[in-house]
Scaffold this motif. Sequence first.
Motif, mmCIF file in Angstrom:
data_model
loop_
_atom_site.group_PDB
_atom_site.id
_atom_site.type_symbol
_atom_site.label_atom_id
_atom_site.label_comp_id
_atom_site.label_asym_id
_atom_site.label_seq_id
_atom_site.Cartn_x
_atom_site.Cartn_y
_atom_site.Cartn_z
ATOM 1 N N ASN A 133 47.106 48.847 40.641
ATOM 2 C CA ASN A 133 47.818 47.634 41.062
ATOM 3 C C ASN A 133 46.842 46.558 41.521
ATOM 4 N N LEU A 134 45.803 46.965 42.248
ATOM 5 C CA LEU A 134 44.794 46.012 42.702
ATOM 6 C C LEU A 134 44.070 45.393 41.506
ATOM 7 N N THR A 135 43.748 46.219 40.519
ATOM 8 C CA THR A 135 43.091 45.717 39.313
ATOM 9 C C THR A 135 43.986 44.726 38.579
ATOM 10 N N ARG A 136 45.270 45.056 38.468
ATOM 11 C CA ARG A 136 46.204 44.146 37.802
ATOM 12 C C ARG A 136 46.282 42.813 38.526
ATOM 13 N N ALA A 137 46.331 42.854 39.855
ATOM 14 C CA ALA A 137 46.394 41.616 40.632
ATOM 15 C C ALA A 137 45.120 40.797 40.453
ATOM 16 N N ILE A 171 36.701 42.115 41.756
ATOM 17 C CA ILE A 171 36.608 42.894 42.988
ATOM 18 C C ILE A 171 35.137 43.132 43.298
ATOM 19 N N THR A 172 34.728 42.859 44.540
ATOM 20 C CA THR A 172 33.313 42.928 44.886
ATOM 21 C C THR A 172 33.002 43.957 45.966
ATOM 22 N N GLY A 173 33.975 44.714 46.416
ATOM 23 C CA GLY A 173 33.731 45.702 47.453
ATOM 24 C C GLY A 173 34.661 46.886 47.314
ATOM 25 N N LYS A 174 34.427 47.900 48.124
ATOM 26 C CA LYS A 174 35.243 49.107 48.083
ATOM 27 C C LYS A 174 36.644 48.819 48.600
ATOM 28 N N PRO A 175 37.677 49.193 47.855
ATOM 29 C CA PRO A 175 39.046 48.959 48.331
ATOM 30 C C PRO A 175 39.342 49.716 49.619
ATOM 31 N N ILE A 226 46.752 48.121 49.641
ATOM 32 C CA ILE A 226 45.353 48.263 49.265
ATOM 33 C C ILE A 226 44.757 46.863 49.223
ATOM 34 N N SER A 227 43.527 46.724 49.694
ATOM 35 C CA SER A 227 42.919 45.402 49.728
ATOM 36 C C SER A 227 41.422 45.523 49.515
ATOM 37 N N ALA A 228 40.803 44.406 49.134
ATOM 38 C CA ALA A 228 39.372 44.416 48.859
ATOM 39 C C ALA A 228 38.857 42.988 48.808
ATOM 40 N N PRO A 229 37.553 42.807 49.079
ATOM 41 C CA PRO A 229 36.959 41.487 48.865
ATOM 42 C C PRO A 229 36.887 41.186 47.378
ATOM 43 N N ALA A 230 36.970 39.917 47.042
ATOM 44 C CA ALA A 230 36.964 39.520 45.631
ATOM 45 C C ALA A 230 36.289 38.161 45.491
ATOM 46 N N ARG A 231 35.896 37.852 44.272
ATOM 47 C CA ARG A 231 35.185 36.599 44.008
ATOM 48 C C ARG A 231 35.730 35.941 42.741
ATOM 49 N N ARG A 232 35.736 34.614 42.763
ATOM 50 C CA ARG A 232 36.028 33.832 41.563
ATOM 51 C C ARG A 232 35.062 32.659 41.561
#
Length: 276
Positions: free
Chosen positions: A19-23, A31-35, A44-50
Motif C-alpha cells: 500500500n505504501l508503494t502504491r501511494a 521512499i527514502t527510509g525504512k517504513p 505505515i509511514s516513511a520519509p519520501a522524496r520528489r
Amino acid sequence: MIEPTSEADARFREWMRDNLTRAAQHFGLKITGKPRFGWLDRSISAPARRDDRTYWLRVVSEDPQWTHLDFWTGNRDANAITGVSKPYVLDVYEWAEWRQQRAEIMTRLSGRRCSPTDVLRTSITLPEHWWTELHRTISVISATPTHRVNADQDKVTQRIRERFGGQVDPAVDRWDTVHGDLHWANLMRPEFGLLDWELWGRGPAGTDAATLLCYSLLIPDVAERVRTLFADVLASPTGRIAQLYVVARLLRRIDGGDFPDLAKPLAQHARSLLGR
C-alpha cells in the motif's frame, strides 16, 4: 519496532508495504527510509522524496464502517491549526481494496522523536525553550474552535465508571480542544514538534497534560517537569477527571497487552487522585 508474531501478521505487514508503494507511485515519490508501522499495524509511514524536496508519506488502513468518524480526516483537518510546529497534509489519495486505504503526503519535521515508544523509558534532557514551546502549543490547540470530538461526557463517564466504579463523579465542567494523543513518540527534538493529529477534537480540559504525565511516570523527574508545567490545569477539578480518564484508558490498553511496565505507576497515580 515490534516484529509480527504470526504468519498472518507478516502477510498483513507485507500488504501494508505494498500500500505504501502504491501511494508513493501515485504521488510520484521515492521512499527514502525504512517504513515505520503504527499501532496494531493499522498504518505505515516513511520519509519520501520528489525532486529536491523531502516529505512524509503515511498510509492508514481501516474497516470502511469506521471511516465516517473524525479520526479518518484528522491529520488533514489539523491544517486549520496554524502557528505551531506540526506536519501539514499536502495531498490525500484514497482507494478501496479489502479495506479502505487513505494515503497522506505531509511536510516533514526536522529532528528525531523523543522516544521510540509512547512511554518514556529513559531519561531525556530537553532545553527550556522546548518546554516553553510545548506549553504554548497546547494553549494554541485548546483555544482552537472545532466541531470535532476527541471524547464526550458519555465516553469519559464510561471509562471512569468501568475502572473506578462510583468512587468519583466523572462530570466534566470544562471542555477544550485537545491533541488527544500527546505521548513521547509523537514529540520531536531537539526543536519542538508535534506529530499524529488523527484524534484531535474537543475533550476534557487537561487531557493533553494528563496524557503526557501518564506516559512519563516511569521517569519521575520528567513526570515532575510535566506536572509543574501544567500545574494549573492538572490541579483543577476537570484536570483531575482528565487524569482519571486517561489512567482508565491506558489501563484498558494494558489489559490488551500494551506497556505492562506502566501498570503499577498508573495504579499508584490513580490512588493519589482518589485520595487513598
